[in-house]
Design a protein around this motif. Structure first.
Motif, PDB file in Angstrom:
ATOM      1  N   VAL A  19       0.718  -1.026  -0.073  1.00 36.59           N
ATOM      2  CA  VAL A  19      -0.052   0.135  -0.270  1.00 36.59           C
ATOM      3  C   VAL A  19       1.017   0.758   0.074  1.00 36.59           C
ATOM      4  CG1 VAL A  19      -1.271   1.394   1.357  1.00 36.59           C
ATOM      5  CG2 VAL A  19      -1.871  -1.411   1.186  1.00 36.59           C
ATOM      6  N   LEU A  20       1.433   1.345   0.944  1.00 36.41           N
ATOM      7  CA  LEU A  20       2.607   2.545   0.693  1.00 36.41           C
ATOM      8  C   LEU A  20       3.675   2.671  -0.974  1.00 36.41           C
ATOM      9  CD1 LEU A  20       4.026   4.733   2.511  1.00 36.41           C
ATOM     10  CD2 LEU A  20       5.365   3.192   3.254  1.00 36.41           C
ATOM     11  N   HIS A  21       4.263   1.355  -1.468  1.00 36.87           N
ATOM     12  CA  HIS A  21       4.892   2.059  -1.833  1.00 36.87           C
ATOM     13  C   HIS A  21       3.859   2.198  -3.684  1.00 36.87           C
ATOM     14  CE1 HIS A  21       7.702   0.451  -5.462  1.00 36.87           C
ATOM     15  NE2 HIS A  21       6.529   0.030  -5.855  1.00 36.87           N
ATOM     16  N   ARG A  22       2.820   1.995  -3.429  1.00 35.16           N
ATOM     17  CA  ARG A  22       1.853   2.406  -4.868  1.00 35.16           C
ATOM     18  C   ARG A  22       0.883   3.452  -4.172  1.00 35.16           C
ATOM     19  NH1 ARG A  22      -2.338  -1.509  -7.673  1.00 35.16           N
ATOM     20  NH2 ARG A  22      -3.108   0.313  -9.042  1.00 35.16           N
ATOM     21  N   ARG A  23       1.372   3.596  -2.882  1.00 33.26           N
ATOM     22  CA  ARG A  23       0.835   6.019  -2.935  1.00 33.26           C
ATOM     23  C   ARG A  23       2.431   6.318  -3.550  1.00 33.26           C
ATOM     24  NH1 ARG A  23      -1.587   7.968   1.925  1.00 33.26           N
ATOM     25  NH2 ARG A  23      -2.135   9.550   1.064  1.00 33.26           N
ATOM     26  N   ARG A  24       3.790   5.814  -3.240  1.00 33.87           N
ATOM     27  CA  ARG A  24       4.431   6.622  -3.250  1.00 33.87           C
ATOM     28  C   ARG A  24       4.464   7.036  -4.622  1.00 33.87           C
ATOM     29  NH1 ARG A  24       8.907   6.520   0.419  1.00 33.87           N
ATOM     30  NH2 ARG A  24       9.789   9.153  -1.442  1.00 33.87           N
ATOM     31  N   SER A  25       4.698   5.475  -5.458  1.00 29.34           N
ATOM     32  CA  SER A  25       4.503   5.749  -7.126  1.00 29.34           C
ATOM     33  C   SER A  25       3.883   6.500  -8.005  1.00 29.34           C
ATOM     34  CB  SER A  25       4.723   4.095  -7.566  1.00 29.34           C
ATOM     35  OG  SER A  25       4.908   3.868  -9.133  1.00 29.34           O
ATOM     36  N   GLY A  26       5.322   7.302  -8.740  1.00 25.05           N
ATOM     37  CA  GLY A  26       4.477   8.208  -9.147  1.00 25.05           C
ATOM     38  C   GLY A  26       3.738   9.459  -9.332  1.00 25.05           C
ATOM     39  N   PHE A  61      11.159  -2.073 -22.239  1.00 20.32           N
ATOM     40  CA  PHE A  61      10.698  -3.538 -22.198  1.00 20.32           C
ATOM     41  C   PHE A  61       9.687  -2.986 -20.749  1.00 20.32           C
ATOM     42  CE2 PHE A  61      13.691  -4.997 -24.011  1.00 20.32           C
ATOM     43  CZ  PHE A  61      13.031  -5.797 -25.497  1.00 20.32           C
ATOM     44  N   CYS A  62       9.731  -1.694 -20.799  1.00 16.58           N
ATOM     45  CA  CYS A  62       8.518  -0.747 -19.317  1.00 16.58           C
ATOM     46  C   CYS A  62       7.410  -0.800 -20.170  1.00 16.58           C
ATOM     47  CB  CYS A  62       9.469   0.469 -18.908  1.00 16.58           C
ATOM     48  SG  CYS A  62       8.394   1.305 -18.236  1.00 16.58           S
ATOM     49  N   ALA A  63       5.958  -1.439 -19.314  1.00 22.46           N
ATOM     50  CA  ALA A  63       5.089  -1.556 -19.789  1.00 22.46           C
ATOM     51  C   ALA A  63       4.086   0.282 -19.502  1.00 22.46           C
ATOM     52  CB  ALA A  63       4.225  -1.784 -19.012  1.00 22.46           C
ATOM     53  N   PRO A  64       4.920   1.014 -17.866  1.00 20.94           N
ATOM     54  CA  PRO A  64       4.096   2.184 -17.672  1.00 20.94           C
ATOM     55  C   PRO A  64       4.577   2.914 -18.940  1.00 20.94           C
ATOM     56  CG  PRO A  64       4.849   0.606 -15.718  1.00 20.94           C
ATOM     57  CD  PRO A  64       5.443   0.109 -17.094  1.00 20.94           C
ATOM     58  N   CYS A  65       5.682   3.015 -19.021  1.00 15.74           N
ATOM     59  CA  CYS A  65       6.655   3.998 -20.482  1.00 15.74           C
ATOM     60  C   CYS A  65       5.423   4.455 -21.495  1.00 15.74           C
ATOM     61  CB  CYS A  65       7.810   3.235 -20.599  1.00 15.74           C
ATOM     62  SG  CYS A  65       9.452   3.010 -19.072  1.00 15.74           S
ATOM     63  N   ARG A  70       2.491   8.525 -23.329  1.00 22.63           N
ATOM     64  CA  ARG A  70       0.939   9.401 -23.675  1.00 22.63           C
ATOM     65  C   ARG A  70       0.823  10.166 -22.799  1.00 22.63           C
ATOM     66  NH1 ARG A  70      -3.364   7.875 -21.427  1.00 22.63           N
ATOM     67  NH2 ARG A  70      -3.382   6.233 -20.875  1.00 22.63           N
ATOM     68  N   VAL A  71       0.720   9.788 -21.210  1.00 20.73           N
ATOM     69  CA  VAL A  71       0.670  11.476 -20.361  1.00 20.73           C
ATOM     70  C   VAL A  71       0.984  12.524 -20.075  1.00 20.73           C
ATOM     71  CG1 VAL A  71      -0.156  12.067 -18.598  1.00 20.73           C
ATOM     72  CG2 VAL A  71      -1.174   9.894 -18.707  1.00 20.73           C
ATOM     73  N   LEU A  72       2.251  12.383 -20.428  1.00 20.67           N
ATOM     74  CA  LEU A  72       2.646  13.070 -21.283  1.00 20.67           C
ATOM     75  C   LEU A  72       2.788  14.252 -22.581  1.00 20.67           C
ATOM     76  CD1 LEU A  72       6.637  12.203 -19.112  1.00 20.67           C
ATOM     77  CD2 LEU A  72       4.544  13.671 -18.278  1.00 20.67           C
ATOM     78  N   VAL A 117      12.798  21.170 -11.184  1.00 23.27           N
ATOM     79  CA  VAL A 117      11.835  21.427 -10.452  1.00 23.27           C
ATOM     80  C   VAL A 117      11.432  20.694  -9.499  1.00 23.27           C
ATOM     81  CG1 VAL A 117      11.932  23.847 -10.775  1.00 23.27           C
ATOM     82  CG2 VAL A 117      10.017  22.705 -11.386  1.00 23.27           C
ATOM     83  N   ARG A 118      10.897  19.804  -9.974  1.00 24.51           N
ATOM     84  CA  ARG A 118       9.897  18.482  -9.743  1.00 24.51           C
ATOM     85  C   ARG A 118      10.354  16.792 -10.221  1.00 24.51           C
ATOM     86  NH1 ARG A 118       8.587  21.326  -6.368  1.00 24.51           N
ATOM     87  NH2 ARG A 118       6.674  21.961  -6.029  1.00 24.51           N
ATOM     88  N   ARG A 119      10.261  15.777  -9.367  1.00 24.87           N
ATOM     89  CA  ARG A 119      10.414  14.421  -9.886  1.00 24.87           C
ATOM     90  C   ARG A 119       9.352  13.659  -9.673  1.00 24.87           C
ATOM     91  NH1 ARG A 119      15.735  10.743  -9.360  1.00 24.87           N
ATOM     92  NH2 ARG A 119      16.767  12.480 -10.151  1.00 24.87           N
ATOM     93  N   ALA A 120       9.275  12.311 -10.663  1.00 26.22           N
ATOM     94  CA  ALA A 120       8.509  11.403 -10.090  1.00 26.22           C
ATOM     95  C   ALA A 120       8.938  10.358 -11.173  1.00 26.22           C
ATOM     96  CB  ALA A 120       7.082  11.309 -11.020  1.00 26.22           C
ATOM     97  N   ALA A 121       8.616   9.171  -9.841  1.00 27.47           N
ATOM     98  CA  ALA A 121       9.182   8.185  -9.938  1.00 27.47           C
ATOM     99  C   ALA A 121       8.375   7.050 -10.092  1.00 27.47           C
ATOM    100  CB  ALA A 121       9.960   7.103  -9.163  1.00 27.47           C
ATOM    101  N   GLY A 122       7.475   6.254 -11.710  1.00 26.64           N
ATOM    102  CA  GLY A 122       7.061   5.756 -11.722  1.00 26.64           C
ATOM    103  C   GLY A 122       5.963   6.192 -12.620  1.00 26.64           C
ATOM    104  N   GLN A 123       4.527   5.811 -12.921  1.00 25.46           N
ATOM    105  CA  GLN A 123       3.730   6.504 -13.642  1.00 25.46           C
ATOM    106  C   GLN A 123       3.074   7.570 -13.313  1.00 25.46           C
ATOM    107  OE1 GLN A 123       0.600   3.455 -15.740  1.00 25.46           O
ATOM    108  NE2 GLN A 123      -0.095   5.486 -16.689  1.00 25.46           N
TER     109      GLN A 123
END
Length: 137
Positions: A19-26, A61-65, A70-72, A117-123
């Motif tokens: 749960v913690l990992h999922r909340r922090r990802s992206g 081979f990164c599916a979330p990439c 698409r989002v970006l 100025v900002r960073r996001a690891a994950g989708q």
């Protein structure tokens, strides 16, 4: 009975970690180590945006990439003066090491001068990216 207690404990700890990992990802956030770091067009392989630049580090081979691309891309089309640059992490290991990229996708939000100025690891979510752009300008 002891085995049951151990099993339940392991399940509870693993669930809490998940749960913690999922909340922090992206999550788009500020990192102190990024303070003052600048990237130019030569390092990115593309021009900086007039207002901001979204830099995405991806691997083949990164599916979330693909979803992040698409989002970006949609955000860059919606917001004037914003460009999206995608960098293959495997081809640019020097840049990956210099910027401390630990996983793909990683998104960096740069201001008009190329400062991180900002960073996001994950989708990241579209709303979070748009909010980060508001802070970058």
């Amino acid at each position: 009975m002891t085995g049951l207690v151990v099993c339940v404990t392991v399940l509870v700890v693993a669930s809490a970690y998940g749960v913690l990992h999922r909340r922090r990802s992206g999550r788009v956030r500020v990192r102190g180590r990024d303070d003052g770091r600048r990237l130019g067009a030569a390092e990115l392989g593309g021009e900086l945006g007039a207002r901001a630049t979204l830099v995405q580090f991806s691997s083949a081979f990164c599916a979330p990439c693909r979803a992040t691309r698409r989002v970006l891309g949609e955000v860059a089309e919606m917001v004037p003066g914003v460009t999206h640059v995608e960098i293959d992490a495997e081809a640019r290991l020097d840049l990956v090491r210099a910027l401390d990229i630990l996983k793909t996708p990683t998104v960096l939000v740069l201001d008009a001068e190329g400062r991180v100025v900002r960073r996001a690891a994950g989708q990241p979510r579209r709303a979070d990216v748009i909010a980060a752009l508001g802070e970058a300008v």
